[in-house]
Design a protein around this motif. Structure first.
Motif, PDB file in Angstrom:
ATOM      1  N   GLU A 312     -46.804 -52.701 -70.264  1.00  0.00           N
ATOM      2  CA  GLU A 312     -47.448 -53.393 -71.398  1.00  0.00           C
ATOM      3  C   GLU A 312     -47.994 -54.751 -70.954  1.00  0.00           C
ATOM      4  O   GLU A 312     -47.826 -55.764 -71.639  1.00  0.00           O
ATOM      5  CB  GLU A 312     -46.462 -53.541 -72.566  1.00  0.00           C
ATOM      6  N   ASN A 313     -48.632 -54.738 -69.810  1.00  0.00           N
ATOM      7  CA  ASN A 313     -49.189 -55.967 -69.244  1.00  0.00           C
ATOM      8  C   ASN A 313     -50.589 -55.674 -68.699  1.00  0.00           C
ATOM      9  O   ASN A 313     -50.747 -55.123 -67.620  1.00  0.00           O
ATOM     10  CB  ASN A 313     -48.261 -56.482 -68.133  1.00  0.00           C
ATOM     11  N   PHE A 314     -51.624 -56.059 -69.474  1.00  0.00           N
ATOM     12  CA  PHE A 314     -52.990 -55.711 -69.098  1.00  0.00           C
ATOM     13  C   PHE A 314     -53.540 -56.566 -67.965  1.00  0.00           C
ATOM     14  O   PHE A 314     -54.601 -56.270 -67.428  1.00  0.00           O
ATOM     15  CB  PHE A 314     -53.907 -55.748 -70.326  1.00  0.00           C
ATOM     16  N   GLU A 315     -52.820 -57.614 -67.628  1.00  0.00           N
ATOM     17  CA  GLU A 315     -53.207 -58.409 -66.455  1.00  0.00           C
ATOM     18  C   GLU A 315     -53.192 -57.535 -65.191  1.00  0.00           C
ATOM     19  O   GLU A 315     -53.943 -57.772 -64.251  1.00  0.00           O
ATOM     20  CB  GLU A 315     -52.233 -59.586 -66.258  1.00  0.00           C
ATOM     21  N   LEU A 316     -52.315 -56.523 -65.217  1.00  0.00           N
ATOM     22  CA  LEU A 316     -52.181 -55.634 -64.047  1.00  0.00           C
ATOM     23  C   LEU A 316     -53.469 -54.853 -63.752  1.00  0.00           C
ATOM     24  O   LEU A 316     -53.680 -54.394 -62.631  1.00  0.00           O
ATOM     25  CB  LEU A 316     -51.024 -54.654 -64.260  1.00  0.00           C
ATOM     26  N   LEU A 317     -54.326 -54.701 -64.770  1.00  0.00           N
ATOM     27  CA  LEU A 317     -55.571 -53.942 -64.578  1.00  0.00           C
ATOM     28  C   LEU A 317     -56.432 -54.560 -63.475  1.00  0.00           C
ATOM     29  O   LEU A 317     -57.162 -53.856 -62.779  1.00  0.00           O
ATOM     30  CB  LEU A 317     -56.367 -53.881 -65.884  1.00  0.00           C
ATOM     31  N   LYS A 318     -56.342 -55.870 -63.337  1.00  0.00           N
ATOM     32  CA  LYS A 318     -57.160 -56.568 -62.336  1.00  0.00           C
ATOM     33  C   LYS A 318     -56.856 -56.089 -60.910  1.00  0.00           C
ATOM     34  O   LYS A 318     -57.674 -56.243 -60.002  1.00  0.00           O
ATOM     35  CB  LYS A 318     -56.932 -58.075 -62.430  1.00  0.00           C
TER      36      LYS A 318
END
Lengths: 397, 67
Positions: A312-318
């Motif tokens: 649940e951490n969209f920062e990981l998409l980078k």
């Protein structure tokens, strides 16, 4: 009020990259919707349909004869004056696909893994709320719908509309595109176990003419030229067929498209939006093939989508941007450098190079031992006498 | 005054491949599976789409100004 659908992930575009992402994410139990504007996934094709044999195992795609027209054992290159360079293996090196069936099957694998799939559904815009993108607006058989999703994947091809609407800059100058035109037609006289490529500034400026056999007497016969050329791709292909006395009156399909051949995106992710495939300009800039690159990008993107959803951490998409640049971006940048050198070759250069290379162990060339190939070229008297050729080749080392 | 153009498509030549929309720097063209659309307000009169079309299906028509 339009119908509202809700998913963890919405994927726009069911070409190569889109269904791979949809399949991989759905397999882990997340809800995924894959949409495509076309009524029939896979048609019309914008492709010569050749692909390396290694991708099937690498990306867990069944080697299914329903979408494999013909197995290929190598390639033959032709210089402007008719010198040839043949690379033939004793094993299958690639296949000529049937994209109509292949793309549909990739979408089928996604659906079977749990994804919903809707053709004839066209994304028209992104939906923003409080500065955040929360989904897309689409038309499903003409009816407006809203698709809410935590993550958006723009796999909508060269047009790259959804990425651009999401504020990702996918602009590249016209010189970084090829215009392509192709007949699927009956043709005879070319070894159907090889793909055939013709080079020359009057044949196909910056690009090449190809014959990719789908049968003993049937092939994709096409051309790619620099998109900023004042003449059309069609003009050059028809001219080549006429000059070579190849009849083209038994045509089964006409295919048209524009191919990105450079201009890879620095940033492949913005907030919760990811760009993959042609939309992200992830194509080999030397030969214009993008299927393997789309699969690679789709695989990396789906890995980080899954991480982001789990944590649940969209920062990981980078991390998709970082990993893609490390794994495939760097390699494609090197290929782009080669393209930028090769596009300045004169017809005489092409003759000299292809003539010289035909004397070199083909395995070295195909095996990617480019420095040895270039060193061999540098020993050629016609190269040694030309400072310009030496400079060109040294740029490649 | 700079020349302002509009882009016209020859529907009989166009394959709806979407390439023009891809090379357009300003999202002035949209290609759906059944139609080609031009948005005059977004066009920057660069003619890139006309040059890029693989089959020569696009033409520029001057709407105001001169070259």
């Amino acid at each position: 009020m339009s119908e509202i659908m809700k998913y963890d992930v919405v994927v726009v575009g069911a070409g190569i990259a889109g269904p791979i992402v949809a399949r991989n994410v759905a397999k882990e139990g997340y809800s995924v919707l894959l949409i495509d504007k076309k009524p029939a996934i896979g048609a019309p094709k914008q492709c010569a349909e050749g692909i390396n044999i290694s991708v099937f195992e690498k990306h867990d795609i069944p080697y299914d004869k329903r979408f494999i027209n013909r197995e290929i054992y190598g390639a033959r290159l032709y210089s402007p004056s008719g010198y040839t360079l043949e690379m033939r293996y004793n094993r299958v090196s690639g296949v000529i696909l049937e994209r109509k069936v292949f793309d549909k099957m990739l979408a089928f694998y996604a659906a079977r893994a749990g994804a919903d799939v809707l053709p004839r559904t066209e994304a028209t815009d992104v939906i923003r709320k409080d500065g955040k993108i929360i989904g897309i607006k689409a038309k499903k058989e003409g009816e407006p719908i809203e698709i809410r999703a935590d993550i958006l994947v723009a796999a909508d091809g060269v047009e790259s509309t959804i990425a651009r609407k999401a504020g990702i800059n996918t602009y590249a100058p016209l010189h970084e595109f090829d215009s392509a035109y192709e007949y699927e037609m009956l043709i005879e006289g070319f070894d159907p176990d090889l793909i055939h490529l013709w080079f020359g500034n009057n044949v196909a400026p910056r690009g090449y003419v190809w014959v990719f056999p789908k049968d003993e007497d049937r092939a994709n016969v096409g051309i790619g030229i620099n998109s900023d050329n004042p003449m059309t791709a069609k003009h050059y292909l028809d001219k080549w067929l006429k000059e070579n006395n190849i009849p083209f009156k038994k045509i089964l399909e006409v295919n048209v498209g524009i191919v990105p051949v450079g201009g890879f995106l620095r940033e492949l992710v913005k907030d919760n939006v990811l760009v993959v495939g042609d939309a992200a300009r992830q194509v080999n800039p030397m030969h214009g093939g993008g299927m393997a690159e789309a699969m690679e990008a789709g695989t990396i993107a789906s890995k980080w989508i899954l991480e982001a959803l789990k944590e649940e951490n969209f920062e990981l998409l980078k991390n998709y941007t970082t990993e893609w640049w490390e794994k495939d971006g760097k390699r494609l940048e090197r290929v782009l450098r080669v393209r930028k050198v090769v596009e300045h070759l004169t017809d005489e250069d092409l003759d000299v190079f292809i003539q010289t290379l035909s004397g070199i162990d083909a395995e070295k060339i195909a095996g990617g031992h480019y420095s040895e190939v270039i060193k061999a070229l540098l020993k050629q008297p016609k190269v040694l006498m030309s400072p310009r050729r030496i400079t060109l080749l040294k740029e490649l080392l | 005054m700079t020349e302002k153009i509009r882009i016209i498509v020859d529907k009989d030549k166009c394959y709806l491949c979407g390439g023009c929309a891809g090379v357009c720097p300003s999202l002035a063209i949209r290609v759906s599976s059944s139609k080609w659309e031009f948005f005059q307000d977004k066009c920057i009169s660069c003619r890139i789409c006309v040059t890029a079309c693989p089959v020569g299906a696009l033409e520029a028509e001057v709407v105001e100004g001169r070259a």
